[in-house]
Design an enzyme around this catalytic site. Structure first.
Site, short mmCIF file in Angstrom:
data_model
loop_
_atom_site.label_atom_id
_atom_site.label_comp_id
_atom_site.label_asym_id
_atom_site.label_seq_id
_atom_site.Cartn_x
_atom_site.Cartn_y
_atom_site.Cartn_z
N GLU A 146 0.66 -1.12 -0.23
CA GLU A 146 -0.10 -0.04 -0.19
C GLU A 146 0.84 1.22 -0.10
O GLU A 146 1.82 1.42 0.67
CB GLU A 146 -0.85 -0.06 1.25
CG GLU A 146 -1.56 1.28 1.37
CD GLU A 146 -2.42 1.74 0.24
OE1 GLU A 146 -3.17 1.10 -0.23
OE2 GLU A 146 -2.25 2.97 -0.01
N ILE A 167 -22.66 2.22 0.07
CA ILE A 167 -24.03 1.53 -0.59
C ILE A 167 -23.68 0.04 -0.96
O ILE A 167 -22.78 -0.23 -1.77
CB ILE A 167 -24.88 2.42 -1.67
CG1 ILE A 167 -24.92 3.64 -1.32
CG2 ILE A 167 -25.95 1.65 -1.89
CD1 ILE A 167 -25.82 4.17 -0.27
N HIS A 213 -25.38 -2.06 -3.56
CA HIS A 213 -26.34 -2.03 -4.50
C HIS A 213 -26.97 -3.30 -4.67
O HIS A 213 -26.17 -4.29 -4.76
CB HIS A 213 -25.61 -1.44 -5.80
CG HIS A 213 -25.08 0.08 -5.60
ND1 HIS A 213 -25.97 1.06 -5.75
CD2 HIS A 213 -23.91 0.46 -5.47
CE1 HIS A 213 -25.13 2.32 -5.61
NE2 HIS A 213 -24.06 1.99 -5.21
N CYS A 217 -17.77 17.20 17.17
CA CYS A 217 -16.88 18.24 17.58
C CYS A 217 -15.69 18.01 16.61
O CYS A 217 -14.73 18.77 16.57
CB CYS A 217 -16.69 18.39 18.84
SG CYS A 217 -15.49 17.35 19.60
#
Lengths: 478, 411
Positions: A31, A47, A49, A434
């Site tokens: 990575e 989402i 789907h 906050c």
């Protein structure tokens, strides 16, 4: 030598790692950032789907439907929050109605449960829906999930089963060597038999390193606004507009953590690093969202952000093998999150066909303790945990009620958080109303102590993103 | 069952506890989430506290210490590192700490004294990237004054609230360069004395009617683009100006922290974001009182202490069974006066009404009317949103009054 090197620790890379960790393989995930889930997996709509949208017969459609069907079990195993809240594609006029009818057909062809709702039907389901909404497609199987929680958990599970993660490893070249490849970053190298390219926006660059010029990926910018948890109940379903070729448009959706998410915009860009939000983007999101929902509490925004979707050049997912032992997973745009478990299984199948021996790992453990295990526990369980480890009794983030124990878990567990944003994504500390105003100094302290680094070396997200630059003149700091 | 539980051990909570003790209540418990008493005063190491209350200039920690000493002297029970998680309408409090775990308490009376939090950048929808180096002013204050670290060397401050002004001076004293303080409004929201002592004395420019329109920088902040705004507070494109900086501090408003009040179903005012209270600072739930910045944001801690004394005293009276409304006089406002505290009067006695105005006005009369009749009128040379005002109404003026309206008359 590793058996498989996965380039990119987004949701696809993480799912591939987890899938392959079921077998007796030596796996490494490379990575380029300081943490996992730092690209599109960090900032998308979250989402799952239902699968009514993709063109029937496409890889997207197949893997979307398969992935969505797998998602509930995957989330359960990984302790990731997942909710089938339902999806609504709303229409305002005759043209939208036609679009919705087409979607209904597509949905049925893809084997997805869909139904048409008239105005009264929509209103019955969503009392706050915009007054000009005339009809909708309803997909009860549409769901929501937290994309970075899923990525972190999947990779954590892969690591618990032996996979390795190398961060800050930006691939700059890939060389063929006998029996595999050597992957180099500026100051490090990894040898592997197989490569899976899950590099998101940069998957075309990675493919070119072995001479595959067939792929091109460009960023499609999507800005979002997140509203306070107070607003999470404004709608129950994920509300979409009838889609266009630029995507599914702005949506209004509750998140699994109880906030309300507005966005994304959809603008094709050249610059793969431009994650700036814009005044135009905010105006577009709020303008559209106000049409979807009556009395939208837009003033309750707690943050805004921007994600770059990796849009491919074919319109479909590009899962190809340009040569033996090298697999591309490119152009994994929406519904990539939904499809990710199926993509992983598909890629494992490709590697097997290419001769990778997938012998089952007898020690494989499919489950991971949830990152919400403390907060989801009963009062008695919580008290038992506090007794065993008093850090669970100390609240650090007051807005989200996150304890010191949970933050320490996030730093210590695979893949451990090493910066403030990493703690935030794993625990929600600093993610409330906050936005870290109160807890940032405490989280900084915990990170410094746990990682054994100086207070002023703690970063927001790796690299030069330090929080403090030096000790004060008074030298109070210890 | 506890007599009185006070949520928050800052200046409001401590002052309320002492006042209740002085009224004879002995079973008092202060719950404080931080590791020590004093609240945000602990990090306010500048002076200027206590002028009204003690007639001397104290630092924040000195002011807090006076109250903490008193709390210790009176043996009032406190639990620090203890976070209240929930309060019910029936005054059942759920809290957690490392030694006792999650526990519940039933209180006869509760004083809400949780203070406030700063509005965050997220609420502002500023365009651009999200690098490190953006802090609310209070967070920077905590880093500098409590932890001993400097969050940056080249600073722009958005918003001219008092903490922002104080931090402009503080960062300067620590060797940072503060390039500008931008204020969206045509006037500052901070105290006049802070503008003088924290900006003017250090030649830090205050740019009124200016805002930050763009944030630049990938990892650490590299600069901000600021712009002047028109009368509708929209940025004027031609006035855009890039300021290189590594730090952006935000001082764009304080929000009373009323999540627990909401859980208890206390009626809140959409204007103050705090509870609706009577002259005793009693909320819509009998026996639940609120005071300090959780009720409405104060400019000076001296007035927080005063308000908390009222609440503490009234909580003591409630515990002793002295309850019930005697009258009900709602206090309304015109457009120029944004709000008053209290918002309702339930007992005929001398009443001090605190209020804030919505704009800067010069040469005005503050009128308190009952029906058509002006019962009180006070001249003011200047009123501003950043300075809390008050008028005291004598008991006799409230004879047969149905409701009161506080308004401004421009002369």
């Amino acid at each position: 030598m590793f058996d498989v090197a996965i380039i990119g620790a987004g949701v696809v890379g993480a799912m591939v790692a987890r899938e392959l960790a079921k077998y007796q393989l030596k796996i490494i995930v490379l990575e380029k950032e300081n943490d996992v889930a730092m690209g599109a997996s960090r900032a998308n709509s979250g989402i799952v789907h239902a699968g009514y949208d993709a063109t029937p017969g496409s890889l997207k459609a197949r893997l979307n439907v398969e992935g969505a069907a797998m998602m509930e079990d995957v989330c359960k195993a990984l302790g990731v929050k997942y909710k089938r809240n339902g999806s609504l594609v709303i229409g305002f006029d005759e043209e939208d109605r036609k679009g919705i009818e087409k979607l209904l057909e597509k949905g049925k062809a893809n084997g997805v449960e869909v139904e048409f709702l008239d105005q009264a039907g929509v209103r019955a389901l969503e009392p706050n829906i915009g007054k000009n909404v005339t009809c909708a497609l309803y997909a009860p199987t549409g769901g929501i999930v937290c994309p970075y929680d899923l990525t972190i958990a999947a990779l954590g599970n892969a690591m618990d089963n032996g996979a390795e993660l190398k961060r800050n490893f930006a691939v700059c070249s890939i060389e063929k060597i006998p029996g595999g490849y050597e992957i180099c970053s500026e100051n490090s190298r990894v040898q592997t038999r197989c490569v899976v390219n899950c590099a998101g926006l940069y998957s075309d660059t990675i493919a070119k390193m072995i001479g595959d010029h067939s792929i091109s990926v460009h960023p499609r910018k999507g800005e979002y606004i997140l509203l306070d948890k107070e607003c999470g109940g404004v709608v129950r379903n994920t509300i979409f507009r009838t889609p266009t070729k630029m995507g599914k448009g702005i949506l209004v959706s509750p998140t699994v953590d109880g906030n309300l998410l507005l966005g994304p915009t959809s603008v094709d860009k050249e610059d793969k690093e431009d994650k700036d939000t814009t005044a135009e983007g905010f105006a577009e999101i709020l303008g559209k969202a106000k049409e979807y929902v009556e009395n939208l509490p837009a003033g309750k925004a707690i943050t805004s952000f921007c994600g770059l979707r990796a849009a491919g050049n074919t319109g479909d997912f590009i899962i190809t093998s340009p040569e033996q032992g090298f697999v591309n997973a490119a152009g994994i745009e929406s519904p990539g999150l939904s499809a990710s478990p199926a993509i992983a299984r598909y890629i494992a199948g490709m590697l097997r066909e290419q001769g990778l021996d997938l012998a089952e790992n007898p020690n494989y453990v499919a489950t991971r303790v949830s990152s919400h295990h403390f907060r989801d526990a009963s009062l008695e369980e919580k008290n038992a945990m506090i007794k065993a480890n008093p850090a669970y009794g100390r609240i650090i983030c007051r807005c989200e009620g996150v304890t010191e124990g949970e933050i320490l878990d996030a730093i210590r567990r695979n893949p451990g958080a090493t910066d403030l944003d990493g703690v935030k994504r794993r625990t929600r500390a600093q993610m409330g109303r906050c936005q870290g105003g109160f807890c940032m100094p405490y989280v900084t302290e915990l990170l410094a102590k746990e990682l054994g680094i100086a207070y002023e070396d703690v970063t927001k997200c790796g690299g030069k993103s330090v929080i403090n630059v030096e000790k004060t003149k008074g030298g109070m700091a210890q | 069952m506890r007599d009185l539980v006070i949520i928050g051990g800052g200046p409001a909570g401590m002052s309320a506890a002492i006042a209740a003790f002085e009224q004879g209540i002995r079973d008092i418990l202060i719950l404080e989430r931080d590791e020590s008493l004093g609240g945000i005063l602990q990090q306010c190491i500048h002076n200027g506290f206590g002028l009204h209350k003690f007639g001397e200039e104290l630092t924040g920690p000195e002011y807090a210490w006076k109250y903490e000493q008193k709390v210790r002297e009176l043996n009032i029970e406190t639990k620090c590192n203890t976070m209240v998680l929930d309060i019910t309408e029936d005054k059942v409090i759920t809290a957690t700490n490392a030694t006792e775990g999650i526990f519940q308490l039933q209180a006869k009376a509760i004083v809400l004294a949780m203070g406030c939090r700063e509005r965050s950048k997220g609420a502002l929808n500023i365009a651009g990237s999200r690098p490190a180096g953006i802090f609310s002013a209070g967070t920077a204050q905590k880093f500098v004054n409590m932890k001993g670290y400097l969050p940056g060397k080249n600073v722009v401050i958005l918003g001219s609230g008092d903490i922002g002004l104080i931090m402009a001076r503080r960062m300067t004293l620590e060797g940072a360069k503060v390039h500008a303080v931008c204020e969206l409004m045509p006037y500052s929201g901070g105290l006049a004395r802070n503008i003088e002592q924290c900006l003017n004395d250090f030649n830090i420019p205050l740019k009124l009617s200016h805002t930050v329109v763009q944030i630049h920088g990938k990892e650490r902040l590299e600069g901000v683009t600021i712009a002047q705004v028109d009368e509708n507070r929209r940025p004027i494109a031609e006035t855009r100006e890039f300021i290189p900086c590594d730090t952006l501090l935000l001082s764009v408003g304080l929000i009373p922290e009323n999540e627990l009040s909401k859980a208890a179903k206390v009626d809140l005012s959409p204007i103050t974001n705090g509870a609706v209270v009577d002259q005793d600072r009693q909320t819509s739930i009998p026996g639940v009182f609120a005071c300090g910045n959780v009720l409405h944001v104060h400019d000076l801690v001296d007035f927080v202490s005063e308000e908390a004394e009222i609440a503490g005293k009234a909580a003591a009276a409630y515990i002793k069974g002295n309850t019930g409304k005697k009258v009900e006089i709602p206090v309304k406002t015109d457009g120029k006066v944004r709000y008053t505290v209290p918002q309702v009067i339930t007992e005929q006695k001398d009443i001090t009404l605190y209020f804030r105005v919505g704009n800067v006005y010069k040469n005005v009369r503050v009128n308190v009317t009952a029906g058509d009749k002006v019962i009180l009128s006070r001249k003011r040379p200047k009123v501003a949103p950043g300075e809390m005002e008050s008028v005291t109404i004598k008991k006799d003026l409230l004879n047969n009054v149905g409701s009161l309206t506080v308004s401004l008359e421009e002369l």
